[in-house]
Design an enzyme around this catalytic site. Structure first.
Site, PDB file in Angstrom:
ATOM      1  N   ASP A 276       7.409   1.482   9.405  1.00 44.94           N
ATOM      2  CA  ASP A 276       8.049   1.391   8.096  1.00 44.94           C
ATOM      3  C   ASP A 276       9.423   2.047   8.178  1.00 44.94           C
ATOM      4  OD1 ASP A 276       5.696   0.311   6.835  1.00 44.94           O
ATOM      5  OD2 ASP A 276       4.850   2.321   6.916  1.00 44.94           O
TER       6      ASP A 276
ATOM      7  N   ASP B 164       7.480  -4.066   9.598  1.00 43.12           N
ATOM      8  CA  ASP B 164       6.401  -3.635   8.722  1.00 43.12           C
ATOM      9  C   ASP B 164       7.009  -3.447   7.327  1.00 43.12           C
ATOM     10  OD1 ASP B 164       3.925  -2.915   7.820  1.00 43.12           O
ATOM     11  OD2 ASP B 164       3.701  -1.159   9.078  1.00 43.12           O
TER      12      ASP B 164
ATOM     13  N   ASP C 152       6.592   2.800   2.300  1.00 49.36           N
ATOM     14  CA  ASP C 152       5.165   2.958   2.008  1.00 49.36           C
ATOM     15  C   ASP C 152       4.922   4.357   1.454  1.00 49.36           C
ATOM     16  OD1 ASP C 152       4.731   0.420   2.911  1.00 49.36           O
ATOM     17  OD2 ASP C 152       3.308   0.967   4.485  1.00 49.36           O
TER      18      ASP C 152
ATOM     19  N   ARG D  50       5.224  -7.506  -2.600  1.00 49.68           N
ATOM     20  CA  ARG D  50       5.015  -6.055  -2.624  1.00 49.68           C
ATOM     21  C   ARG D  50       6.244  -5.305  -3.154  1.00 49.68           C
ATOM     22  NH1 ARG D  50       1.765  -4.586   3.014  1.00 49.68           N
ATOM     23  NH2 ARG D  50       0.109  -6.145   2.757  1.00 49.68           N
TER      24      ARG D  50
END
Length: 427
Positions: free
Chosen positions: A207, A246, A250, A305
């Site tokens: 990430d 990725d 997050d 997302r």
């Protein structure tokens, strides 16, 4: 598009309190304002604002950045980033284990040869997969940077940022990251998993930034993008996209009290994940946590997302969502999520229905009021339920956000956010 001068005047007039404060004080020492989202809860977020002169650094290289992070432990520190700091300046080949050969990897694990019933976990260290694992471990060590507690990382000027880096805000309290342009790290060594789905899949790591079990984090005026390595340019192997990205951000493993404001999230697939698993073992640490605020962010050119939520009380207001080709959804409604999405603006292209804005993974009530789609007030839940009755959503998140410094009219959000969000626009 507004001229730069018009944008400057607009941002200063609408967000005058924050902008004026930043002019009066060194932005590197600025704390998150009171009541500015979940990050302001309790002790608030001050980052390295109290740093003494010995713990203020200016860095221009990846090695210099890591050295500054390691110096002084958790004593308050300010790290000023000048220019673009490249974490993979020597290229992917510099991480490759002796003997690693991608063509040999493709030949060994091609579905026609290996099949789709057995994963690669049992492959020995000297196999193509074993050499890939060793290579991946070298990249992991090289590109991850652990941010200590009581730290502010801030870009200097309009062209500061990181390329190929993964910032790890892990198990610490009180971190600020501002005014930085991040080009997403690429995984030099994605893993082929024959058992992932009906036809196998490539899985990647890294990430751009991860908030893992940390508290009181403020991410402000940053830009997150895939930059020179968009998915559209990625090759296809074994019939699947060779995915090298990725997430962009997050927030997982019981992280709490996070505010993300005035950022640009752009040109990415799976963008922001809040809570990384439905499993009950993960839920033990996530229930009652994952409290996050998003406001005045621009989400453009994304697939999905923005964010996908599990468990957390997430407040998303005054954000602008701009959909383009390949759009899947914006808000993912996951296990025990408590999303409040209010006063946002959505710009959708012709042929894309407002019903796609919400995506139900599990039944978790949400609040979605005063949102505008292409300039029209739209009941996002009602539109979704009418067009996708098999995934009916329920209204009422069960809580009311109190930590907001002010709410702009939703119809004005596109102009305000497009002018003010992102790196290089901190005033």
């Amino acid at each position: 598009m507004l001229a730069l001068a018009g944008c400057t005047a607009l941002v200063l007039s609408v967000t005058g309190t924050a902008a004026a404060g930043e002019n009066r004080h060194d932005a590197a020492r600025q704390a998150l304002p009171a009541n500015d989202g979940w990050g302001s809860y309790g002790t608030g977020t001050t980052g390295g604002g109290a740093a003494d002169a010995a713990h203020v650094y200016t860095v221009t290289t990846w090695a210099g950045f890591k050295a500054a992070l390691a110096d002084g432990g958790s004593a308050p520190k300010i790290i000023k980033v000048k220019g673009t700091v490249d974490a993979v300046a020597e290229g992917c080949d510099s991480f490759a284990a002796p003997g690693y050969d991608f063509d040999a990897y493709l030949a060994k694990y091609a579905p026609g040869t290996w099949g789709l019933d057995t994963d690669l976990s049992a492959e020995p260290d000297d196999s193509p997969e074993g050499l890939r694992r060793t290579s991946a471990a070298a990249q992991d060590t090289a590109i991850k940077a652990n941010i200590p507690a009581n730290t502010t990382v801030i870009g200097i000027g309009k062209n500061a940022g990181f390329k190929g880096a993964s910032l790890q805000i892990k198990g610490v309290d009180n971190v600020i990251v501002r005014n930085l342009a991040f080009e997403s790290p690429i995984d030099c060594f994605p893993q082929w998993d024959p058992t992932d789905g009906a036809t196998g899949n490539w899985n990647s790591e890294y990430d751009t930034a991860v908030v893992y079990g940390s508290t009181h984090v403020w991410l402000d005026h940053n830009t997150f993008t895939d930059g020179s390595h968009p998915d559209s340019a990625a090759p296809v192997y074994f019939g699947m996209l060779y995915q090298q990205h990725d997430g962009e951000l997050d927030i997982v493993r019981g992280a709490d009290y996070v505010t993300a404001s005035w950022n640009r999230f752009t040109e990415h697939d799976k963008t922001i994940l809040i809570g990384n698993s439905d499993s009950e073992s993960t839920a033990v640490g996530d229930r009652g946590h994952l409290k996050v605020t998003f406001h005045h962010n621009l989400f453009s050119g994304l697939v999905e997302r923005a964010p996908r939520v599990r468990f957390g009380q997430v407040d998303s207001y005054n954000n602008h969502f701009v959909a383009e080709t390949g759009y899947n959804y914006s808000f993912g409604i996951g296990k025990e999520s408590q999303l409040v999405a209010e006063h946002n603006a959505f710009t959708l292209p012709d042929g894309v229905s407002a019903a796609k804005i919400l995506k139900r993974w599990t039944v978790s009530p949400l609040t979605a009021d005063d949102n505008y789609v292409n300039g029209t007030l739209t009941d996002l839940i009602a539109v979704h339920n009418a067009e996708i009755p098999a995934e009916t959503l329920e209204s009422g998140a069960g809580w009311t956000p109190a930590l907001r410094t002010g709410i702009d009219p939703a119809k004005a959000v596109p102009r305000i956010v497009d002018c003010g969000a992102g790196a290089g626009r901190l005033r």
